[in-house]
Design a protein around this motif. Structure first.
Motif, mmCIF file in Angstrom:
data_model
loop_
_atom_site.group_PDB
_atom_site.id
_atom_site.type_symbol
_atom_site.label_atom_id
_atom_site.label_comp_id
_atom_site.label_asym_id
_atom_site.label_seq_id
_atom_site.Cartn_x
_atom_site.Cartn_y
_atom_site.Cartn_z
ATOM 1 N N ASP A 180 12.902 13.669 -7.530
ATOM 2 C CA ASP A 180 13.276 14.721 -8.485
ATOM 3 C C ASP A 180 12.574 16.036 -8.158
ATOM 4 O OD1 ASP A 180 15.001 13.159 -10.019
ATOM 5 O OD2 ASP A 180 13.378 12.403 -11.289
ATOM 6 N N ARG A 181 11.260 15.975 -7.899
ATOM 7 C CA ARG A 181 10.510 17.200 -7.590
ATOM 8 C C ARG A 181 10.995 17.829 -6.296
ATOM 9 N NH1 ARG A 181 6.145 13.940 -9.444
ATOM 10 N NH2 ARG A 181 5.564 13.470 -7.285
ATOM 11 N N MET A 182 11.279 16.995 -5.304
ATOM 12 C CA MET A 182 11.726 17.507 -4.010
ATOM 13 C C MET A 182 13.070 18.218 -4.130
ATOM 14 S SD MET A 182 11.728 15.374 -0.415
ATOM 15 C CE MET A 182 10.072 14.784 -0.714
ATOM 16 N N GLY A 189 0.802 -1.225 0.000
ATOM 17 C CA GLY A 189 0.000 0.000 0.000
ATOM 18 C C GLY A 189 0.828 1.264 0.000
ATOM 19 N N LEU A 190 2.148 1.164 0.023
ATOM 20 C CA LEU A 190 3.016 2.338 -0.079
ATOM 21 C C LEU A 190 3.195 2.717 -1.546
ATOM 22 C CD1 LEU A 190 5.844 1.456 2.485
ATOM 23 C CD2 LEU A 190 3.817 2.881 2.865
ATOM 24 N N LYS A 191 3.741 3.911 -1.784
ATOM 25 C CA LYS A 191 4.065 4.307 -3.140
ATOM 26 C C LYS A 191 5.114 3.352 -3.705
ATOM 27 C CE LYS A 191 1.432 7.978 -3.085
ATOM 28 N NZ LYS A 191 0.213 8.060 -3.905
ATOM 29 N N ASN A 192 5.055 3.184 -5.034
ATOM 30 C CA ASN A 192 6.005 2.252 -5.636
ATOM 31 C C ASN A 192 7.314 2.955 -6.001
ATOM 32 O OD1 ASN A 192 5.470 3.633 -8.042
ATOM 33 N ND2 ASN A 192 3.953 2.116 -8.712
ATOM 34 N N HIS A 193 8.241 2.180 -6.568
ATOM 35 C CA HIS A 193 9.581 2.690 -6.853
ATOM 36 C C HIS A 193 9.537 3.842 -7.861
ATOM 37 C CE1 HIS A 193 14.011 2.278 -7.202
ATOM 38 N NE2 HIS A 193 13.796 2.666 -8.452
ATOM 39 N N ARG A 194 8.664 3.749 -8.869
ATOM 40 C CA ARG A 194 8.585 4.811 -9.877
ATOM 41 C C ARG A 194 8.149 6.130 -9.264
ATOM 42 N NH1 ARG A 194 4.459 6.659 -13.179
ATOM 43 N NH2 ARG A 194 3.036 5.049 -12.410
ATOM 44 N N VAL A 195 7.157 6.076 -8.401
ATOM 45 C CA VAL A 195 6.689 7.304 -7.745
ATOM 46 C C VAL A 195 7.785 7.878 -6.845
ATOM 47 C CG1 VAL A 195 4.973 8.240 -6.167
ATOM 48 C CG2 VAL A 195 4.286 6.562 -7.873
ATOM 49 N N PHE A 196 8.542 6.998 -6.171
ATOM 50 C CA PHE A 196 9.647 7.465 -5.331
ATOM 51 C C PHE A 196 10.650 8.268 -6.155
ATOM 52 C CE2 PHE A 196 14.098 6.498 -4.271
ATOM 53 C CZ PHE A 196 14.214 7.176 -3.070
ATOM 54 N N GLN A 197 11.025 7.755 -7.313
ATOM 55 C CA GLN A 197 12.002 8.452 -8.152
ATOM 56 C C GLN A 197 11.461 9.811 -8.615
ATOM 57 O OE1 GLN A 197 15.057 7.609 -8.733
ATOM 58 N NE2 GLN A 197 15.140 5.465 -8.049
ATOM 59 N N GLN A 198 10.201 9.856 -9.029
ATOM 60 C CA GLN A 198 9.614 11.116 -9.488
ATOM 61 C C GLN A 198 9.507 12.129 -8.351
ATOM 62 O OE1 GLN A 198 5.906 9.701 -11.058
ATOM 63 N NE2 GLN A 198 6.777 9.089 -13.041
ATOM 64 N N ALA A 199 9.079 11.653 -7.180
ATOM 65 C CA ALA A 199 8.946 12.551 -6.036
ATOM 66 C C ALA A 199 10.303 13.088 -5.604
ATOM 67 C CB ALA A 199 8.273 11.820 -4.882
ATOM 68 N N GLY A 222 14.250 19.589 -6.851
ATOM 69 C CA GLY A 222 14.014 20.816 -7.601
ATOM 70 C C GLY A 222 13.510 21.935 -6.707
ATOM 71 N N ARG A 223 12.577 21.638 -5.804
ATOM 72 C CA ARG A 223 12.083 22.659 -4.878
ATOM 73 C C ARG A 223 13.193 23.134 -3.944
ATOM 74 N NH1 ARG A 223 7.466 19.200 -4.788
ATOM 75 N NH2 ARG A 223 8.151 18.222 -2.828
ATOM 76 N N SER A 224 14.048 22.197 -3.529
ATOM 77 C CA SER A 224 15.129 22.557 -2.607
ATOM 78 C C SER A 224 16.129 23.485 -3.266
ATOM 79 C CB SER A 224 15.833 21.290 -2.113
ATOM 80 O OG SER A 224 14.950 20.479 -1.371
ATOM 81 N N VAL A 225 16.411 23.276 -4.563
ATOM 82 C CA VAL A 225 17.333 24.159 -5.274
ATOM 83 C C VAL A 225 16.771 25.580 -5.323
ATOM 84 C CG1 VAL A 225 18.328 24.646 -7.546
ATOM 85 C CG2 VAL A 225 18.375 22.315 -6.638
ATOM 86 N N ARG A 226 15.441 25.700 -5.559
ATOM 87 C CA ARG A 226 14.834 27.027 -5.652
ATOM 88 C C ARG A 226 14.726 27.712 -4.303
ATOM 89 N NH1 ARG A 226 11.580 23.992 -9.163
ATOM 90 N NH2 ARG A 226 9.972 23.758 -7.550
ATOM 91 N N SER A 227 14.444 26.942 -3.251
ATOM 92 C CA SER A 227 14.198 27.547 -1.933
ATOM 93 C C SER A 227 15.399 27.476 -1.002
ATOM 94 C CB SER A 227 13.005 26.848 -1.270
ATOM 95 O OG SER A 227 13.315 25.478 -1.010
ATOM 96 N N GLY A 228 16.389 26.635 -1.328
ATOM 97 C CA GLY A 228 17.540 26.478 -0.442
ATOM 98 C C GLY A 228 17.266 25.610 0.763
ATOM 99 N N ALA A 229 16.142 24.880 0.770
ATOM 100 C CA ALA A 229 15.795 24.031 1.908
ATOM 101 C C ALA A 229 16.589 22.731 1.860
ATOM 102 C CB ALA A 229 14.304 23.736 1.902
#
Length: 737
Positions: free
Chosen positions: A581-583, A569-579, A585-592
């Motif tokens: 990448d997005r995370m 019932g957890l997210k699968n490996h593909r969703v992990f990789q996509q998430a 990307g947000r960190s580069v923009r915000s410095g978090a």
């Protein structure tokens, strides 16, 4: 000498008659005196002044209601009573306003302007004079400054002059006249339609303006029907008048609402023809309507022709032919007489058989025209109905998610019928619980999110409709005010109610597949809204909505299966990789910052070999639940990385925060106890933690470093958490396997 009883009664009647003539004006005078005396000011308002104020308001409302109904007061000064009372009420409200009285002055100005612009000059002068007396009285009583009196006078006079000037402009007058003519024409058309058995109230196809191909919309079918009948009647009656050389040919039709007749068509060489209504029992038309037989009167000695009025001169012979309606005859014994064709002429010569035959033929043609118009109207209204259903179903194509069904379905229902309440309730997967997912106009009784369990009782109409697979109540009547879902949740203020099951029927490999998804509830304050075909139309729309809902749920399930690991019932490996990448990307923009945790179950291969793969799956689900419960925010993620490996992404967290979460997970898994037929089984986790940007900024580097940390946790004894930043160079160079 004592007065005789008869004299006392006469005096009492005289006093009562005097009071009836003057009590409204006396009440207005008392109210004006109270305003001038300040009896209605805040802090001074006593019981007497309060009762006086209530009496004034009651008299004002009563007079306004009487005027709206078109009634006229029989009292001598009845025309002045309303404006005088309303004037006092306005100044009474201003005085009750206390320190806000200055802000209410525009109310008085607007009232004076309205009185001047809308009432006859004598009435307007009396009302404005009363307002002026109150203003002067307030000034003399010291309740306002003389300067304020002057300013008020200028304000009231200026606003009244401006509005009066507008009203007196020819353009405004013509607009008012056109509006009055239009409303009168609509009323006459509705009356004529009712009399001809075609219903009242026009159906306007332009309500479908959202359809591109019908943006302009054709003319109203009812207007077309009436125009057709009037044109046909006019040509036929004039032709008959000229052919038979008679003075007047008139069609008198029985009104559908009252026991009266109205002239619905006329061709005459005389002036002053009256249209009615007239009594359906009097005169020559009354006799024909009563007996259903034609009547010839020669010589005619006056009386009995209502369209000429009480005085009839110059008429020597009358011929009256009954008009029948075959459509109504289907529901009655014999041929119901619905109208009379009347012909009259000055000559006192008998009506020949050829003249009678021509009149009968004209009467039959009139009846035929009405039946033809009725069928044309029915066909056109049927077409309009199909167009509305098509427009309603067109919106169903917009549904791609289950949450869109409520708004789209309620809009579709509103296109087809009156709807004061709309509720959409869906069943859970087990079919045992109804949850309201959309509610409009239902007040406090039915709110989104409320649930109703079948186990708690099925006395509600919704459960009965589901069990019987029928739209209920019968004919859409809410006469008995039943509970909708159960308990005391009936819609008490609604006269019409319809609960429609949402059923999706699809063709499968083994025949029809039926899904019952929930119910649609609609209700209206008016009676008989969902009777007959109206209810069936709503059921058709509900069925289409159910099909779209089933498709949307299937699509949603497919999407969920594409992103969710089927076992844990957890997210699968593909969703992990996509998430990930997005995370990043947000960190580069915000410095978090953030962390990635990699973990697997210690000695899981031995566990599978010892207890079997089914038990291994039980362990995987238990560990996965711990990981899922560790998620702190919607942006964090727990996923199955592969086999017995799991991954966790923590946004806005440094390495220390990541270690805290890792230890929390490790301790929670260590505390788990799994029951096997051989006894209790416990498992442990090893975890590796890498943080960004401290440990790297590239996804592949961070995953590799978290994996190295996990390898060192296992090599160091398992059941522990290790972070990349704490490893020395030799440990970092170790190769995971």
């Amino acid at each position: 000498m004592k007065p005789r009883p008869r004299d006392t009664a006469a005096r009492a009647r005289a006093v009562w008659a005097l009071l009836q003539q003057w009590y409204i004006l006396a009440l207005a005078a008392l109210g004006a005196a109270a305003v001038v005396a300040g009896a209605l000011e805040p802090g001074r308002l006593g019981i007497g002044a309060g009762l006086l104020a209530m009496g004034l308001v009651g008299a004002g409302v009563w007079d306004a209601t009487r005027r709206l109904r078109g009634e006229r007061a029989e009292r001598v000064f009845g025309a002045f009573e309303g404006p005088l009372v309303w004037t006092v009420i306005v100044w009474m409200l201003i005085q009750i306003g206390g320190r806000f009285a200055g802000h209410l002055t525009p109310l008085a100005a607007a009232y004076v302007a309205w009185v001047v612009a809308t009432f006859r000059p004598p009435v307007a002068r009396i009302a404005v004079g009363a307002a002026a007396l109150i203003e002067v009285g307030l000034t003399l009583a010291g309740r306002q400054e003389p300067l304020v009196l002057g300013l008020h006078a200028l304000l009231y006079a200026g606003v009244a002059w401006a509005l009066r000037t507008l009203v007196e402009t020819e353009g405004f007058r013509e607009a008012v006249r056109q509006d009055a003519r239009r409303r009168q024409a609509d009323q006459d058309r509705d009356d004529q339609l009712r009399d001809f058995g075609m219903g009242g109230g026009t159906m306007v196809l332009s309500t479908l303006k959202d359809l591109d191909e019908m943006a302009e919309g054709p003319p109203r079918v009812d207007a077309q029907v009436v125009d057709f009948l009037n044109s046909s009647f006019t040509r036929l009656l004039e032709s008959l008048r000229q052919a038979l050389e008679v003075d007047t040919v008139a069609v008198l039709w029985r009104s559908a609402d009252t026991d009266q007749v109205v002239v619905r068509g006329c061709a005459s060489g005389r002036d002053g023809i009256l249209k009615g209504p007239f009594s359906a029992k009097a005169g020559i038309p009354g006799g024909v309507l009563r007996d259903g037989h034609e009547l010839a009167v020669v010589p005619f000695h006056g009386g009995g022709l209502p369209y000429y009025g009480a005085k009839v001169e110059g008429v020597g012979g009358v011929l009256a032919i009954p008009l029948f309606d075959d459509d109504l005859a289907e529901h009655a014994d014999g041929e119901p007489t619905v109208g009379v064709l009347c012909l009259d002429r000055a000559a006192e010569t008998p009506w020949s058989e050829s003249e009678r035959a021509a009149a009968r033929l004209a009467a039959a043609k009139l009846s035929l025209d009405i039946r033809t118009a009725r069928r044309l109207q029915k066909a056109e209204r049927g077409k309009q109905k199909l167009d509305r259903i098509r427009a309603a179903l067109k919106g169903m194509n917009e549904i791609s998610k289950p949450e869109q069904v409520g708004p789209v379905l309620s809009k579709a229902v509103s296109r087809l019928s009156t709807m004061d309440v709309f509720i959409l309730a869906l069943l859970d997967d087990a079919g045992q619980v109804l949850e309201i997912v959309d509610a409009r106009g239902s007040g406090e009784v039915h709110q989104v999110g409320l649930t109703f369990d079948r186990a708690q009782g099925t006395e509600g109409v919704a459960w009965q409709a589901l069990d019987r697979d029928l739209a209920l109540p019968s004919e859409g009547s809410n006469r008995f005010k039943p509970a909708v879902f159960g308990g005391g949740d009936g819609l008490k203020d609604m006269q019409s109610l319809l609960v429609v099951p949402l059923r999706s029927v699809e063709q499968g490999d083994e025949g029809e597949v039926v899904q019952t998804l929930g119910v649609m509830v609609v209700a209206a304050k008016d009676p008989d809204v969902y009777r007959g075909t109206a209810g069936r139309d709503l059921a058709t729309v509900a069925e289409q909505a159910a099909v779209r809902l089933a498709l949307a749920k299937a699509h949603q399930t497919a999407e969920r299966l594409a992103t969710i690991d089927g076992l844990t019932g957890l997210k699968n490996h593909r969703v992990f990789q996509q998430a990930f990448d997005r995370m990043l990307g947000r960190s580069v923009r915000s410095g978090a910052s953030g962390c990635v945790l990699l973990t697997d179950i210690d000695k899981f291969k031995n566990l599978n070999d010892t207890y079997g793969h089914p038990f291994g799956d039980v362990v995987l689900k238990g560990v996965a639940k711990v990981l899922g419960d560790s998620i702190r925010s919607p942006t964090d993620l727990a996923a199955r990385y592969g086999g017995e490996e799991f991954a966790v992404l923590l946004e806005d967290s440094d390495a220390e925060g990541g270690m805290l979460v890792a230890e929390k997970i490790r301790e929670a898994v260590e505390a788990l106890v799994f029951q096997h037929e051989t006894g209790e089984v416990r498992v442990t986790l090893s975890l590796g933690v890498a943080a960004w940007p401290a440990d790297g900024e590239v996804k592949s580097d961070l995953i590799q470093r978290a994996d190295v940390a996990l390898y060192n946790a296992k090599r160091g004894g398992r059941n522990r958490s290790v972070r990349w930043a704490d490893l020395d160079d030799s440990a970092r160079s170790a190769e995971p396997h």
